[in-house]
Scaffold this motif. Sequence first.
Motif, PDB file in Angstrom:
ATOM      1  N   ARG A  58      15.315  -4.220  12.473  1.00  0.00           N
ATOM      2  CA  ARG A  58      15.532  -2.807  12.801  1.00  0.00           C
ATOM      3  C   ARG A  58      14.479  -2.338  13.798  1.00  0.00           C
ATOM      4  O   ARG A  58      13.305  -2.593  13.632  1.00  0.00           O
ATOM      5  CB  ARG A  58      15.453  -1.948  11.540  1.00  0.00           C
ATOM      6  CG  ARG A  58      16.637  -2.175  10.616  1.00  0.00           C
ATOM      7  CD  ARG A  58      16.609  -1.245   9.454  1.00  0.00           C
ATOM      8  NE  ARG A  58      15.460  -1.618   8.616  1.00  0.00           N
ATOM      9  CZ  ARG A  58      14.973  -0.880   7.637  1.00  0.00           C
ATOM     10  NH1 ARG A  58      15.496   0.295   7.375  1.00  0.00           N
ATOM     11  NH2 ARG A  58      13.949  -1.295   6.933  1.00  0.00           N
ATOM     12  N   LYS A  59      14.932  -1.654  14.827  1.00  0.00           N
ATOM     13  CA  LYS A  59      14.025  -1.152  15.871  1.00  0.00           C
ATOM     14  C   LYS A  59      13.228   0.021  15.307  1.00  0.00           C
ATOM     15  O   LYS A  59      13.780   0.934  14.703  1.00  0.00           O
ATOM     16  CB  LYS A  59      14.857  -0.702  17.080  1.00  0.00           C
ATOM     17  CG  LYS A  59      14.030  -0.246  18.236  1.00  0.00           C
ATOM     18  CD  LYS A  59      13.934  -1.329  19.255  1.00  0.00           C
ATOM     19  CE  LYS A  59      13.316  -0.754  20.515  1.00  0.00           C
ATOM     20  NZ  LYS A  59      12.238  -1.550  20.993  1.00  0.00           N
ATOM     21  N   ARG A  60      11.913  -0.039  15.502  1.00  0.00           N
ATOM     22  CA  ARG A  60      11.024   1.022  15.045  1.00  0.00           C
ATOM     23  C   ARG A  60      10.041   1.378  16.153  1.00  0.00           C
ATOM     24  O   ARG A  60       9.753   0.564  17.021  1.00  0.00           O
ATOM     25  CB  ARG A  60      10.233   0.553  13.831  1.00  0.00           C
ATOM     26  CG  ARG A  60      11.061   0.319  12.598  1.00  0.00           C
ATOM     27  CD  ARG A  60      10.119  -0.018  11.438  1.00  0.00           C
ATOM     28  NE  ARG A  60      10.830  -0.185  10.204  1.00  0.00           N
ATOM     29  CZ  ARG A  60      11.310  -1.340   9.770  1.00  0.00           C
ATOM     30  NH1 ARG A  60      11.169  -2.423  10.483  1.00  0.00           N
ATOM     31  NH2 ARG A  60      11.931  -1.404   8.614  1.00  0.00           N
ATOM     32  N   ARG A  61       9.506   2.568  16.061  1.00  0.00           N
ATOM     33  CA  ARG A  61       8.445   2.967  16.980  1.00  0.00           C
ATOM     34  C   ARG A  61       7.137   2.360  16.502  1.00  0.00           C
ATOM     35  O   ARG A  61       6.930   2.170  15.303  1.00  0.00           O
ATOM     36  CB  ARG A  61       8.316   4.476  17.002  1.00  0.00           C
ATOM     37  CG  ARG A  61       9.490   5.146  17.686  1.00  0.00           C
ATOM     38  CD  ARG A  61       9.415   6.623  17.658  1.00  0.00           C
ATOM     39  NE  ARG A  61       8.027   7.119  17.852  1.00  0.00           N
ATOM     40  CZ  ARG A  61       7.739   8.367  18.054  1.00  0.00           C
ATOM     41  NH1 ARG A  61       8.685   9.260  18.096  1.00  0.00           N
ATOM     42  NH2 ARG A  61       6.508   8.749  18.200  1.00  0.00           N
ATOM     43  N   PRO A  62       6.225   2.054  17.428  1.00  0.00           N
ATOM     44  CA  PRO A  62       4.929   1.532  16.990  1.00  0.00           C
ATOM     45  C   PRO A  62       4.182   2.567  16.162  1.00  0.00           C
ATOM     46  O   PRO A  62       4.403   3.773  16.315  1.00  0.00           O
ATOM     47  CB  PRO A  62       4.186   1.236  18.291  1.00  0.00           C
ATOM     48  CG  PRO A  62       5.050   1.663  19.396  1.00  0.00           C
ATOM     49  CD  PRO A  62       6.341   2.144  18.860  1.00  0.00           C
ATOM     50  N   PRO A  63       3.304   2.115  15.273  1.00  0.00           N
ATOM     51  CA  PRO A  63       2.533   3.087  14.490  1.00  0.00           C
ATOM     52  C   PRO A  63       1.641   3.933  15.386  1.00  0.00           C
ATOM     53  O   PRO A  63       1.276   3.526  16.486  1.00  0.00           O
ATOM     54  CB  PRO A  63       1.704   2.220  13.542  1.00  0.00           C
ATOM     55  CG  PRO A  63       1.756   0.852  14.080  1.00  0.00           C
ATOM     56  CD  PRO A  63       2.948   0.756  14.962  1.00  0.00           C
ATOM     57  N   ARG A  64       1.321   5.089  14.911  1.00  0.00           N
ATOM     58  CA  ARG A  64       0.464   6.005  15.657  1.00  0.00           C
ATOM     59  C   ARG A  64      -0.895   5.364  15.909  1.00  0.00           C
ATOM     60  O   ARG A  64      -1.461   4.712  15.046  1.00  0.00           O
ATOM     61  CB  ARG A  64       0.300   7.282  14.851  1.00  0.00           C
ATOM     62  CG  ARG A  64      -0.361   8.375  15.571  1.00  0.00           C
ATOM     63  CD  ARG A  64      -0.355   9.607  14.725  1.00  0.00           C
ATOM     64  NE  ARG A  64      -0.817  10.699  15.538  1.00  0.00           N
ATOM     65  CZ  ARG A  64      -0.642  11.947  15.245  1.00  0.00           C
ATOM     66  NH1 ARG A  64      -0.004  12.277  14.154  1.00  0.00           N
ATOM     67  NH2 ARG A  64      -1.097  12.883  16.036  1.00  0.00           N
ATOM     68  N   HIS A  65      -1.419   5.569  17.114  1.00  0.00           N
ATOM     69  CA  HIS A  65      -2.701   4.983  17.486  1.00  0.00           C
ATOM     70  C   HIS A  65      -3.814   5.630  16.679  1.00  0.00           C
ATOM     71  O   HIS A  65      -3.967   6.845  16.653  1.00  0.00           O
ATOM     72  CB  HIS A  65      -2.957   5.175  18.983  1.00  0.00           C
ATOM     73  CG  HIS A  65      -4.219   4.534  19.458  1.00  0.00           C
ATOM     74  ND1 HIS A  65      -4.310   3.197  19.740  1.00  0.00           N
ATOM     75  CD2 HIS A  65      -5.464   5.041  19.666  1.00  0.00           C
ATOM     76  CE1 HIS A  65      -5.540   2.902  20.128  1.00  0.00           C
ATOM     77  NE2 HIS A  65      -6.257   4.015  20.089  1.00  0.00           N
ATOM     78  N   GLU A  66      -4.583   4.791  15.995  1.00  0.00           N
ATOM     79  CA  GLU A  66      -5.739   5.277  15.244  1.00  0.00           C
ATOM     80  C   GLU A  66      -7.001   4.907  16.004  1.00  0.00           C
ATOM     81  O   GLU A  66      -7.108   3.811  16.550  1.00  0.00           O
ATOM     82  CB  GLU A  66      -5.766   4.656  13.853  1.00  0.00           C
ATOM     83  CG  GLU A  66      -4.592   5.060  12.997  1.00  0.00           C
ATOM     84  CD  GLU A  66      -4.628   4.394  11.640  1.00  0.00           C
ATOM     85  OE1 GLU A  66      -5.712   3.924  11.229  1.00  0.00           O
ATOM     86  OE2 GLU A  66      -3.586   4.343  10.999  1.00  0.00           O
ATOM     87  N   GLN A  67      -7.945   5.804  16.029  1.00  0.00           N
ATOM     88  CA  GLN A  67      -9.181   5.558  16.758  1.00  0.00           C
ATOM     89  C   GLN A  67      -9.994   4.477  16.024  1.00  0.00           C
ATOM     90  O   GLN A  67     -10.177   4.539  14.818  1.00  0.00           O
ATOM     91  CB  GLN A  67      -9.993   6.819  16.889  1.00  0.00           C
ATOM     92  CG  GLN A  67     -11.096   6.720  17.905  1.00  0.00           C
ATOM     93  CD  GLN A  67     -11.712   8.067  18.209  1.00  0.00           C
ATOM     94  OE1 GLN A  67     -11.615   8.984  17.424  1.00  0.00           O
ATOM     95  NE2 GLN A  67     -12.340   8.178  19.364  1.00  0.00           N
ATOM     96  N   THR A  68     -10.459   3.499  16.800  1.00  0.00           N
ATOM     97  CA  THR A  68     -11.244   2.405  16.235  1.00  0.00           C
ATOM     98  C   THR A  68     -12.645   2.415  16.838  1.00  0.00           C
ATOM     99  O   THR A  68     -12.937   3.211  17.750  1.00  0.00           O
ATOM    100  CB  THR A  68     -10.599   1.040  16.536  1.00  0.00           C
ATOM    101  OG1 THR A  68     -10.579   0.847  17.960  1.00  0.00           O
ATOM    102  CG2 THR A  68      -9.190   0.963  15.980  1.00  0.00           C
ATOM    103  N   VAL A  69     -13.496   1.548  16.361  1.00  0.00           N
ATOM    104  CA  VAL A  69     -14.854   1.435  16.875  1.00  0.00           C
ATOM    105  C   VAL A  69     -14.844   1.079  18.353  1.00  0.00           C
ATOM    106  O   VAL A  69     -15.667   1.569  19.132  1.00  0.00           O
ATOM    107  CB  VAL A  69     -15.644   0.388  16.058  1.00  0.00           C
ATOM    108  CG1 VAL A  69     -17.014   0.146  16.656  1.00  0.00           C
ATOM    109  CG2 VAL A  69     -15.756   0.819  14.613  1.00  0.00           C
TER     110      VAL A  69
END
Length: 139
Positions: A123-134
């Motif tokens: 199933r086609k999905r949108r990528p997860p929301r970008h989370e800020q990393t180090v």
Amino acid sequence: MQTQRQVMSYALQRRATLEAMRRPTRPMMESDPCDADPLLIRSALHHGWPAGQECPVCAGEHLTLLAYVFGDQLGQYSGRIRQPSELEEMEQQFGEFKVYEVEVCPDCGWNFMILSYLLGDGRKRRPPRHEQTVEDIYG
């Protein structure tokens, strides 16, 4: 893994590479298969799991497997190493992503991609929301 498809084994290329290395008058190879990047060796030591066999080059007991995942639906998590248990969870969370399994010997530097395959429920999905990393904070 239930959704594994498009499996590509590199066993024949691996065998040909090993045979070429063992020839007494071996021609100069384009890239030496025993020149693992230091980061790859470090990843194998800290994130890999035992291959269950000895190294085909040095007969060492530390042959390790790594699974790298890539895919548009993974977003910022594409290109990371995952454990087999994490892959089983991910195949229900994402529609499609590619897994590359690499064997690495930290003793002699042997490294070779042994398997690649697709996982996901389709199933086609949108990528997860970008989370800020180090890395985002400190570069």
